[in-house]
Scaffold this motif. Structure first.
Motif: not given
Length: 200
Positions: A34-35, A38, A41-42
């Motif tokens: 998930d990281v 992330e 995406q971020n």
């Protein structure tokens, strides 16, 4: 993406070795994938350094990141390149394996030692990484350039050129050596592990 604090240390302030790069700590090992997503995406990174890839969800996340055009440096645990090729979790990172059925002409053309096989193991797709560096020891490592071509050659029983680098007496040395897959001269039953891997 520093899961075990092995890249930038475990302090609140990252180790100076990462320069101006951002550190994303992973609170739970199970959430590393998930990281990773992330981070893309971020943070719109040019390159992501990953502590270790060890699960199928992490391998899948890494493949997704590669398709988005982000460069990556990552580690995996294995004895050598052959062990990565035999690992069902890690083998997708170097293209994966698939079984193909050969036509009669191809069977005759590929028959060796009087034995012809109707199926052959091939690389399934493009590798996630272009290059693999295998750490032999603290002062010696092997460099596999163009990993896709090397996997193809090993699966075909051909020898490949591998670069070996080492440090001795504060000097760096390099040599190129021919390597072949340990199962090159095996028969069909000896390479059953490939077929089992593809089937899984």
């Amino acid at each position: 993406v520093d899961t075990s604090n092995e890249i930038a240390g475990d302090g609140d302030v990252p180790h100076p070795c990462i320069g101006r790069a951002r550190r994303l700590q992973v609170l739970c090992r199970a959430k590393q994938h998930d990281v990773l997503i992330e981070a893309v995406q971020n943070h719109t990174p040019q390159c992501i350094v990953i502590d270790e890839i060890g699960t199928s969800t992490e391998a899948s996340a890494v493949k997704t990141i590669a398709q988005r055009g982000v460069s990556m440096v990552a580690t995996v645990h294995g004895v050598d390149l052959h062990s990565v090729m035999k690992n069902p979790i890690l083998v997708p990172l170097i293209g994966g394996l698939t079984t193909v059925t050969l036509g009669d002409k191809a069977v005759k053309a590929n028959g060796s030692n009087g034995v012809a096989h109707k199926t052959r193991i091939e690389r399934a797709g493009a590798p996630t990484f272009d290059m693999v560096v295998e750490l032999v020891s603290r002062t010696k490592w092997k460099v596999y350039h163009n990993i896709g071509s090397i996997v193809d050659a090993l699966l075909s029983g051909n020898r490949v050129m591998v670069e070996t680098r080492w440090i001795q007496n504060a000097h760096m040395y390099a040599s190129f050596d021919l390597m072949q897959h340990p199962q090159q001269n095996a028969n069909a039953t000896d390479v059953q592990w490939y077929e089992n891997l593809v089937a899984s």
